[in-house]
Structure formats: structure tokens, C-alpha cells
Design a protein around this motif. Sequence first.
Motif, PDB file in Angstrom:
ATOM      1  N   GLY A 171       0.792  -1.219   0.000  1.00  0.00           N
ATOM      2  CA  GLY A 171       0.000   0.000   0.000  1.00  0.00           C
ATOM      3  C   GLY A 171       0.823   1.267   0.000  1.00  0.00           C
ATOM      4  N   ALA A 172       2.138   1.146  -0.156  1.00  0.00           N
ATOM      5  CA  ALA A 172       2.979   2.347  -0.132  1.00  0.00           C
ATOM      6  C   ALA A 172       2.849   3.152  -1.412  1.00  0.00           C
ATOM      7  CB  ALA A 172       4.432   1.949   0.100  1.00  0.00           C
ATOM      8  N   GLY A 173       2.388   2.496  -2.478  1.00  0.00           N
ATOM      9  CA  GLY A 173       2.213   3.227  -3.729  1.00  0.00           C
ATOM     10  C   GLY A 173       3.083   2.717  -4.866  1.00  0.00           C
ATOM     11  N   LYS A 174       3.819   1.618  -4.642  1.00  0.00           N
ATOM     12  CA  LYS A 174       4.716   1.113  -5.684  1.00  0.00           C
ATOM     13  C   LYS A 174       3.953   0.719  -6.938  1.00  0.00           C
ATOM     14  CE  LYS A 174       6.109  -2.492  -3.485  1.00  0.00           C
ATOM     15  NZ  LYS A 174       5.286  -2.508  -2.281  1.00  0.00           N
ATOM     16  N   SER A 175       2.884  -0.089  -6.757  1.00  0.00           N
ATOM     17  CA  SER A 175       2.135  -0.561  -7.913  1.00  0.00           C
ATOM     18  C   SER A 175       1.484   0.587  -8.651  1.00  0.00           C
ATOM     19  CB  SER A 175       1.080  -1.581  -7.481  1.00  0.00           C
ATOM     20  OG  SER A 175       1.707  -2.752  -7.044  1.00  0.00           O
ATOM     21  N   THR A 176       0.993   1.564  -7.912  1.00  0.00           N
ATOM     22  CA  THR A 176       0.403   2.732  -8.557  1.00  0.00           C
ATOM     23  C   THR A 176       1.445   3.434  -9.412  1.00  0.00           C
ATOM     24  OG1 THR A 176      -0.998   3.013  -6.609  1.00  0.00           O
ATOM     25  CG2 THR A 176      -0.925   4.836  -8.176  1.00  0.00           C
ATOM     26  N   LEU A 177       2.649   3.590  -8.876  1.00  0.00           N
ATOM     27  CA  LEU A 177       3.723   4.222  -9.640  1.00  0.00           C
ATOM     28  C   LEU A 177       4.009   3.439 -10.913  1.00  0.00           C
ATOM     29  CD1 LEU A 177       6.369   5.313  -7.013  1.00  0.00           C
ATOM     30  CD2 LEU A 177       5.372   6.749  -8.769  1.00  0.00           C
ATOM     31  N   LEU A 178       4.126   2.120 -10.779  1.00  0.00           N
ATOM     32  CA  LEU A 178       4.410   1.292 -11.946  1.00  0.00           C
ATOM     33  C   LEU A 178       3.284   1.389 -12.970  1.00  0.00           C
ATOM     34  CD1 LEU A 178       5.906  -1.860 -10.203  1.00  0.00           C
ATOM     35  CD2 LEU A 178       7.118  -0.195 -11.590  1.00  0.00           C
ATOM     36  N   ASN A 179       2.048   1.397 -12.487  1.00  0.00           N
ATOM     37  CA  ASN A 179       0.920   1.512 -13.406  1.00  0.00           C
ATOM     38  C   ASN A 179       0.892   2.861 -14.108  1.00  0.00           C
ATOM     39  OD1 ASN A 179      -0.415  -1.007 -13.300  1.00  0.00           O
ATOM     40  ND2 ASN A 179      -1.222  -0.509 -11.289  1.00  0.00           N
ATOM     41  N   MET A 180       1.316   3.903 -13.421  1.00  0.00           N
ATOM     42  CA  MET A 180       1.341   5.223 -14.061  1.00  0.00           C
ATOM     43  C   MET A 180       2.460   5.300 -15.092  1.00  0.00           C
ATOM     44  SD  MET A 180       0.256   8.139 -11.342  1.00  0.00           S
ATOM     45  CE  MET A 180       1.344   7.725  -9.987  1.00  0.00           C
ATOM     46  N   MET A 181       3.591   4.678 -14.761  1.00  0.00           N
ATOM     47  CA  MET A 181       4.722   4.740 -15.685  1.00  0.00           C
ATOM     48  C   MET A 181       4.428   4.027 -16.986  1.00  0.00           C
ATOM     49  SD  MET A 181       8.233   4.364 -13.620  1.00  0.00           S
ATOM     50  CE  MET A 181       7.785   3.355 -12.243  1.00  0.00           C
ATOM     51  N   THR A 182       3.541   3.030 -16.940  1.00  0.00           N
ATOM     52  CA  THR A 182       3.255   2.278 -18.156  1.00  0.00           C
ATOM     53  C   THR A 182       1.961   2.726 -18.805  1.00  0.00           C
ATOM     54  OG1 THR A 182       2.352   0.568 -16.715  1.00  0.00           O
ATOM     55  CG2 THR A 182       4.568   0.237 -17.555  1.00  0.00           C
ATOM     56  N   GLY A 183       1.444   3.869 -18.395  1.00  0.00           N
ATOM     57  CA  GLY A 183       0.277   4.427 -19.060  1.00  0.00           C
ATOM     58  C   GLY A 183      -1.047   3.780 -18.680  1.00  0.00           C
ATOM     59  N   ARG A 184      -1.050   2.911 -17.664  1.00  0.00           N
ATOM     60  CA  ARG A 184      -2.309   2.269 -17.310  1.00  0.00           C
ATOM     61  C   ARG A 184      -3.177   3.148 -16.440  1.00  0.00           C
ATOM     62  NH1 ARG A 184      -0.788  -4.016 -15.991  1.00  0.00           N
ATOM     63  NH2 ARG A 184       0.469  -4.378 -17.847  1.00  0.00           N
ATOM     64  N   VAL A 185      -2.534   3.958 -15.631  1.00  0.00           N
ATOM     65  CA  VAL A 185      -3.279   4.845 -14.731  1.00  0.00           C
ATOM     66  C   VAL A 185      -2.839   6.277 -15.030  1.00  0.00           C
ATOM     67  CG1 VAL A 185      -3.491   5.542 -12.320  1.00  0.00           C
ATOM     68  CG2 VAL A 185      -3.528   3.128 -12.914  1.00  0.00           C
ATOM     69  N   PHE A 186      -3.796   7.197 -15.035  1.00  0.00           N
ATOM     70  CA  PHE A 186      -3.434   8.589 -15.331  1.00  0.00           C
ATOM     71  C   PHE A 186      -3.091   9.337 -14.047  1.00  0.00           C
ATOM     72  CE2 PHE A 186      -4.493   8.263 -19.638  1.00  0.00           C
ATOM     73  CZ  PHE A 186      -5.716   7.631 -19.785  1.00  0.00           C
ATOM     74  N   PRO A 187      -1.942  10.011 -14.001  1.00  0.00           N
ATOM     75  CA  PRO A 187      -1.612  10.783 -12.794  1.00  0.00           C
ATOM     76  C   PRO A 187      -2.510  12.011 -12.663  1.00  0.00           C
ATOM     77  CG  PRO A 187       0.059  11.114 -14.491  1.00  0.00           C
ATOM     78  CD  PRO A 187      -0.882  10.096 -15.024  1.00  0.00           C
ATOM     79  N   ASP A 188      -2.727  12.432 -11.427  1.00  0.00           N
ATOM     80  CA  ASP A 188      -3.493  13.656 -11.198  1.00  0.00           C
ATOM     81  C   ASP A 188      -2.638  14.876 -11.501  1.00  0.00           C
ATOM     82  OD1 ASP A 188      -4.945  12.247  -8.172  1.00  0.00           O
ATOM     83  OD2 ASP A 188      -5.598  12.128 -10.268  1.00  0.00           O
ATOM     84  N   ALA A 189      -1.343  14.746 -11.215  1.00  0.00           N
ATOM     85  CA  ALA A 189      -0.446  15.877 -11.427  1.00  0.00           C
ATOM     86  C   ALA A 189       0.920  15.348 -11.804  1.00  0.00           C
ATOM     87  CB  ALA A 189      -0.349  16.706 -10.153  1.00  0.00           C
ATOM     88  N   GLY A 190       1.729  16.187 -12.427  1.00  0.00           N
ATOM     89  CA  GLY A 190       3.084  15.807 -12.773  1.00  0.00           C
ATOM     90  C   GLY A 190       3.178  15.209 -14.167  1.00  0.00           C
ATOM     91  N   THR A 191       4.416  14.975 -14.610  1.00  0.00           N
ATOM     92  CA  THR A 191       4.624  14.421 -15.945  1.00  0.00           C
ATOM     93  C   THR A 191       5.429  13.134 -15.883  1.00  0.00           C
ATOM     94  OG1 THR A 191       6.656  15.689 -16.209  1.00  0.00           O
ATOM     95  CG2 THR A 191       4.630  16.693 -17.040  1.00  0.00           C
ATOM     96  N   ILE A 192       5.139  12.262 -16.840  1.00  0.00           N
ATOM     97  CA  ILE A 192       5.907  11.026 -16.957  1.00  0.00           C
ATOM     98  C   ILE A 192       6.361  10.915 -18.402  1.00  0.00           C
ATOM     99  CG2 ILE A 192       5.858   8.518 -16.733  1.00  0.00           C
ATOM    100  CD1 ILE A 192       3.545   8.870 -14.756  1.00  0.00           C
ATOM    101  N   THR A 193       7.670  10.917 -18.614  1.00  0.00           N
ATOM    102  CA  THR A 193       8.167  10.857 -19.989  1.00  0.00           C
ATOM    103  C   THR A 193       9.095   9.665 -20.185  1.00  0.00           C
ATOM    104  OG1 THR A 193       9.980  12.339 -19.408  1.00  0.00           O
ATOM    105  CG2 THR A 193       8.032  13.333 -20.397  1.00  0.00           C
ATOM    106  N   VAL A 194       9.019   9.091 -21.376  1.00  0.00           N
ATOM    107  CA  VAL A 194       9.897   7.987 -21.763  1.00  0.00           C
ATOM    108  C   VAL A 194      10.742   8.486 -22.926  1.00  0.00           C
ATOM    109  CG1 VAL A 194       9.980   5.666 -22.696  1.00  0.00           C
ATOM    110  CG2 VAL A 194       8.207   6.274 -21.071  1.00  0.00           C
ATOM    111  N   ASP A 195      12.039   8.605 -22.704  1.00  0.00           N
ATOM    112  CA  ASP A 195      12.942   9.164 -23.734  1.00  0.00           C
ATOM    113  C   ASP A 195      12.407  10.492 -24.252  1.00  0.00           C
ATOM    114  OD1 ASP A 195      13.701   5.894 -25.229  1.00  0.00           O
ATOM    115  OD2 ASP A 195      14.282   6.824 -23.341  1.00  0.00           O
ATOM    116  N   GLY A 196      11.902  11.287 -23.344  1.00  0.00           N
ATOM    117  CA  GLY A 196      11.456  12.626 -23.709  1.00  0.00           C
ATOM    118  C   GLY A 196       9.997  12.745 -24.117  1.00  0.00           C
ATOM    119  N   GLU A 197       9.344  11.623 -24.424  1.00  0.00           N
ATOM    120  CA  GLU A 197       7.937  11.713 -24.832  1.00  0.00           C
ATOM    121  C   GLU A 197       7.016  11.370 -23.680  1.00  0.00           C
ATOM    122  OE1 GLU A 197       8.576   9.099 -28.626  1.00  0.00           O
ATOM    123  OE2 GLU A 197       6.525   9.882 -28.601  1.00  0.00           O
ATOM    124  N   SER A 198       5.871  12.035 -23.624  1.00  0.00           N
ATOM    125  CA  SER A 198       4.902  11.693 -22.591  1.00  0.00           C
ATOM    126  C   SER A 198       4.384  10.282 -22.836  1.00  0.00           C
ATOM    127  CB  SER A 198       3.741  12.689 -22.632  1.00  0.00           C
ATOM    128  OG  SER A 198       2.677  12.199 -21.846  1.00  0.00           O
TER     129      SER A 198
END
Lengths: 125, 283, 255
Positions: free
Chosen positions: B39-66
Motif C-alpha cells: 500500500g505504499a504506492g509502488k504498484s500505482t507508480l508502476l501503473n502510471m509509468m506504463t500508461g495504465r493509470v493517469f496521474p493527477d499531477a506531474g509528468t511522466i516521460t519515456v525518452d522525452g515523450e509523454s
Amino acid sequence: MKINFEDERPIFLQIAEGIEDGILVGAYPEDGQIPSTTEISVTYKINPATALKGVSRLAEEGILYKRRGLGMFVAEGAIRKVKQKRKAAFVDRHVKPLTREAKRLGLTPGETAELIERSFRDEEN
Amino acid sequence: MKKIELKNVSKAFGQVQAVNDVSLTFEPGKIYGLLGRNGAGKSTLLNMMTGRVFPDAGTITVDGESVIENDRAMGKLYLMGERNFYPDGMRIRDAFCWAAKFYPNFDSENANHLAKKFDLNTKRKVKELSTGMSTMFRLSVALSTGAPYIFLDEPVLGLDAVHRDLFYKLLVEQFERHPACYVISTHLIEEVAGLIEEVFIIRAGELLLRESTERLLARGYTVTGPVDAVDAFVEDHPSIGEDQLGGLKSAYILGSLDMSKVPETLEVSKLNLQQLFVQLTKE
Amino acid sequence: MLLRKPVFAYYMKLMLRAMMWFGLVYTAIFLLAGTGLGIAVNIGTITTEGGTFGGMDAMFAVMMFIFCMSDFAAEFHFLFQHGVSRRSAFVGFVFHVLVVTALFAAVLLVSATLFGVIGAWIGVDMATVLFDVFYGSWLEAAGTFIGILLTFLFYWAALFMAGMLGYLLSILLYRLDKFGKILLGAAGVVLVVALPVLNTLTNGRIWQFAVWLGETFFGRGDTPNPLNGIAVFAAGALIALVPSWLLIRRVKLKK
């Protein structure tokens, strides 16, 4: 062959010493090849970069050398170099903890020395 | 500069703030450990990094692209999550075929080689596999995708000791062949302590710590001795945790160890990664 | 890159497998019932002076609806696992339905012609389809090529709309929670039960309205033009497409 994460020495140093041990006991003879970093990292289940760091350290100290395209080999005179290294570290590594414990037990230097001598004799038998 | 970059990412689910203003960077060629309690948020982070979950704020880029709704960016990532997203009736070998279609760099030979190592019959249906075998199947896929960024969320779930050992070895071999970015999130910290080059510790949705494993391990130690002596020492060297058994006390300290400053009554030992983690993240 | 080949391939594989089974079973039933025993099989939903074969087109539409209404979660999750964006999943789906419905519109066209020939040969009217019912007179006046083209477009648009409606329903079911699903189911049941009741109560006014609607959709006058029907179906498909997209674009992964 195990890494001790509670040891104060970082992992790459433990790797280096593992190789040194191998050299000392003759498992890795001079001018012979040592296992590749892949083999080392797979066996110990560690990051290959760490294994590489350990091997590189030994190469810097002249204990190992690289043969292009083949791998890392034990340098000539490596055994002598390793013994020198270990002797220099012997006091910090083994003597100081021994004296600390001896003090805690209330042993005198004389008593401690006798125990050490006895241990030498036992090992020979 | 090739990397995955999270900048000030936050995500809330209803009233719960799962991730709070987290910034991280992952680069190819390294094995990372993403550690945190349930419940610390690891899975949520992983899901956001792979585009499965949309973040409320902030940006996530892969090689410069969102990464959001971006097939090209998403194609560079592979997440082996805890859930099995395969349809009923699909067999292992079909799953390998489809993976190859979606990931152009998929190494089918390697996938079959791994399946063999894990004793998997590729004719079996994915949904009929036991927990352990399902994990091993999904690992076979994950380690063969050829994607530059591979995320493994609880990669040893359900695996017995022998298979875990096998997995770590296969991971090292794969990493040597294909030095992608691997991010491992696991509860079995000690088993991966030697593998991970850099550690991220997530606590209550926030990034608590980010450090190379080597430096972190060098900075943790325990002093054990009589209560008074330990307390005196802790005054100058704040502890992250303490335990007491009668008159014997242990203090866990995060800092550089100077043996000359340690009084003789105190015994010093190193903290391993799991112990560090426990002390840093327990209540 | 809007359309991703693997996405399209994946949907096609699923759909074609389902359609193949449907096609086999359906054709078997009709060949047996329609020809062999000369039994009047009216599976149509519209009872006009249609023939014994009036139901094939309606059946195809119903099947299209059902196939597109299949478990949204399973396919969606699978695509997600393989790094496919929601947009690509949606576009891939719509495009594959376009292709499949075109295929089946062609099949309908061919079988209608075929059964017409067989029917003429046996002396049984087998090939009266919905299209003929409404546009028969127009068909006679129009040229063969235009006739075939517009018949094809008519069926294509009708099947496509049926598919899109099914898809919309599947997405709705995915996004709704338990309460919402029960509500939706209840609404459906109410409609099926309430409408006939209302119809009786209002002395058939509901049915009259439905007929009026049908005639408006398909065109009025002595020789209604199939372009009417095509336009209506196409518009219907769009009306189903838009909310589908809006529901998908930010959809959350369900447990």
C-alpha cells in the motif's frame, strides 16, 4: 560461495577477496583464467557491474590482467602480491578484533599470545 | 538522453493519496529496486509509468515523450504485474506468439528456453496455471520482450526457493545479454540486495530515499550494548530505530561509521538492506 | 500511427472465429429448413408479405450486436498488457468491425441472390429480404450495378450500426459498477415488458409509432430510396461511436 551483506566490506570487495582466496589456495593458478563476470554474477546472484568492479580492482592492483577477447587471467607473482596485501590488512582485520574481545574477557596480552601459539601448534597437527 | 522521468507525480484514489509528489529517474543498463510496504504506492507508480493509470499531477516521460496514450512510448515499456491479463483459453505458446507481434524485438527462442528452464509445458492454458507457474510464464515473457524498460512487480510471487534462485540467475544472464533498464519491486529484499544497483524506497506515497545500494549499505550500522551507553551514543548519532531486550539495547543508525568514536562497551555490526528497510519504513 | 496491425489482427482472430461458427450453424439450419422440407420458416422480425426467408438479415444484425457486446474486459486487459493505448484499442476495434461487416454484407448479398435463384428453381420464394420489402420497387427501377451497390451499402451500414451498439453496451457494462449494471438490466427488462403493455393500453399506438419511425427511417412515398436507410444506419453508428469513445478514453483498469 555467499555474499555477506552484513559485512562492512562492500560487495565488490568481497568478490575481489573471494578471487584472492582462490588464488591463494591454488584454485586459480598464475597465468590461468578466472571465471567471467557473467559466471561470477550468476553464481553470487549479484549485479554484473558489481562483479566487474571487483575484478577491475584486482586488475588495477596488478593481481589480474586482461587478455583481449579471452578474459581475465591471474598475473605472474599474484600469489606474492595477495599475501602482501593480506599481511598489511591482517592487523586491522583480525588482530584488532581479537584484542578487543580478549580485553573484554579480561585476558592479558601474555595469555592471549599463549592461546595464539597453541592454536598455531594445533593447526599443524 | 534515454530515460524514464517522473516529475512531481501525484495520484489519489478517492480520499487516499496513493502517490504524493514523487520524482524519479530510471536509465537503461541498470537494475533498480523499488521497495515499499504494502500500500505504499509502488504498484500505482508502476501503473502510471506504463500508461495504465493517469496521474493527477506531474509528468511522466519515456525518452522525452509523454507516456500517456502514446503507443510508441508504451511500446518501450513492459510491466509484469501481479494480475494475469490473459484471456481464458489462450495457451502459453500462443501468448508467446502474440507477444512477438506486439513487441518487435521479442525473442521467441529465449521465451521458449526460459519456459523449459521453468518446466512449463507451452501447450497448457495460461489461466489453468498455478500461481507459481503463472508467475514463471509471465517472467518468461517479460524477460524476452526486448523492451528497453522492464518492470517486474513481485516477480517471485508463488515461487519456491529453488525457482527463485533460478529466476535471479536467469535475470542476471538476461541482463548481461540485454542490458535494459530493469525495475524490481519485491518484498523479498535480501534476495535482491546484490542484484539491484540503485534503491528507491517509497513510504506512504512519497519517495523516502534514493541511493546506490553500495552507499546505502555502507551507511547503515547497529550499535548494541548497555542502555546508557547506547543512549549516549545516539545523542550524537541519531537512530532510525531502536530495540531493547532488558538492559541490552540496540540502536540502528544511518550514517558513516567512525570506529574510533565507538566506545568499547558497544558492539558494532552492519545493517543489511532488509533491516535498513524495516527500520526506515516501520511505524 | 493510428491503426496498429497487431491490434487489428487480434480482434479479427477473435471475431472471425465467432462468426465462422455462427455462419456454419445458421447456414445449416436454413439449408435444411428452407429447402429440404419446404417448411415455412419465418425467423424474421417483420411479418409482411415477406417470404420464408425474411429473417437472415435481421439475424446477422443481431449476431453482430452480440459478438461486439462480448466481454470487453478480457480483450481490453490483454491489449493493455501489451502496451496498447486506449485509443489504439478503440480504433482497431472499430476498423475491424468495419471490415467484418463489409464481409458479411457481401455474404448477405450473395446468399440473397443465391437463394433467389434456388427459390426460382424450386418454385419457393426464399429470398425476400428486408431490403426488398422496402425498396423492391426502387430496385426494379434502378440499374443492376446501382442496385447491388446500394444493397451492399445498406447492409454494411445496418450491420455496422448493430456492432457499434453492441460495443457501446459492452463498454457501459465494463464501466458501470454493480448498481449501475442492475439498473441497466432492469431498464432493459422494463422496456421489453412495458412496451407491449403500453401498446395494448394505448390501442396499438406504440406499434403505430414504431411503424411510423420505420417508414421515416427507410423512406416514404411509393418508391423509397435506400439512401435514406443507409444514412439512418450510418448516423446510428456514429451516435453509438461517440459515447463509446468518450467512455473509453480515460477508462480505468478494473479489478
